[in-house]
Design a protein around this motif. Sequence first.
Motif, PDB file in Angstrom:
ATOM      1  N   ARG A   4      31.226  -6.892  11.121  1.00 59.03           N
ATOM      2  CA  ARG A   4      30.278  -7.276  10.114  1.00 59.03           C
ATOM      3  C   ARG A   4      31.180  -7.755   9.141  1.00 59.03           C
ATOM      4  O   ARG A   4      31.781  -7.144   8.193  1.00 59.03           O
ATOM      5  N   ARG A   5      30.405  -9.039   8.785  1.00 64.04           N
ATOM      6  CA  ARG A   5      30.973  -9.576   7.399  1.00 64.04           C
ATOM      7  C   ARG A   5      29.587 -10.089   6.443  1.00 64.04           C
ATOM      8  O   ARG A   5      28.572  -9.893   6.688  1.00 64.04           O
ATOM      9  N   ARG A  94      30.772  -1.937   8.205  1.00 63.46           N
ATOM     10  CA  ARG A  94      31.437  -2.498   7.056  1.00 63.46           C
ATOM     11  C   ARG A  94      32.477  -1.734   6.345  1.00 63.46           C
ATOM     12  O   ARG A  94      33.549  -2.269   6.066  1.00 63.46           O
ATOM     13  N   ASP A 107      36.181  -2.763   7.321  1.00 62.76           N
ATOM     14  CA  ASP A 107      35.997  -3.486   8.797  1.00 62.76           C
ATOM     15  C   ASP A 107      37.117  -2.590   9.456  1.00 62.76           C
ATOM     16  O   ASP A 107      37.993  -3.494  10.399  1.00 62.76           O
TER      17      ASP A 107
END
Length: 287
Positions: A4-5, A94, A107
């Motif tokens: 996830r970004r 995240r 991450d």
Amino acid sequence: MYLRRPGDADAQRRQTLVATDLDRTMIYSRNAFSATAEVPTVCVEHLEGAPLSFMTTAAALRMHTLTQPAAVIPTTTRTIKQFGRIQLPGAPWRYAITSNGGNILVDGVPDMRWRIDIDAQVRASGATLSEVSAELRARIDDSWATKFRIADHLFCYLVVKPKLVPEDFLAEWDSWCQARGWSASQQGRKIYTMPKAVCKSHAVAEVRRRLLESGELSRDAKTLAAGDGALDAEMLRAADSAIRPRHGELEQLNWTSPNLTVTRSSGILAGEEIIDWFIDAAPQLTD
């Protein structure tokens, strides 16, 4: 696993940050189930191929639901390696907090800047891990302490036979530690010896700052927290609203706070109740 970004569609600005302890809060060994009747469960952790930790099936499904409106931060005293064994529904994360706040994973990768700062704070605040470990080893014996472990080069813990621990051991050991910038607490079969600089609430505050800075979290977002042990107390107290299960160290201490809710259930069903409480408290996503 950790993909996830901030720019991803599922990482929109969230109105709630959820910081939750794992063991005996979200996930449970069979010995910690405490359910009066059989409930459907899913295994979320294996150790050497054997099932170790579980959630109710309903809790696992609702955990996926929780990650939509909230930025969920697994927050555990487990080491990085121990945390890596857990397949918690809702991943990838995240951010995750391990080692009682001594490590922040971004991450899935340990943030070395945070860790270097933590190590410096520990050195400046009192006794070293080597000094504390040597003193602790001198106070225990094999009749009641079955394991001695160093966790991520940050703190140490014992695995004990609870009924055989000398009556005054914990109070006397904590008193020695308090005078040297450390503390001691017991959670089930484990007695933790922890530097005061290593704290879940400090790490949660740092993750919140980063999420605000990146725009992943709304400026007026509430922080919700859950945990069952003394090492969770400061994190619960610092949250806007918090919940603890009706079991564990905080239950034994009858610990409370003005912002605190206590579950009706104990054991694995309390985990399900905690997730429902989080979902009810978390508003929907905003653009």
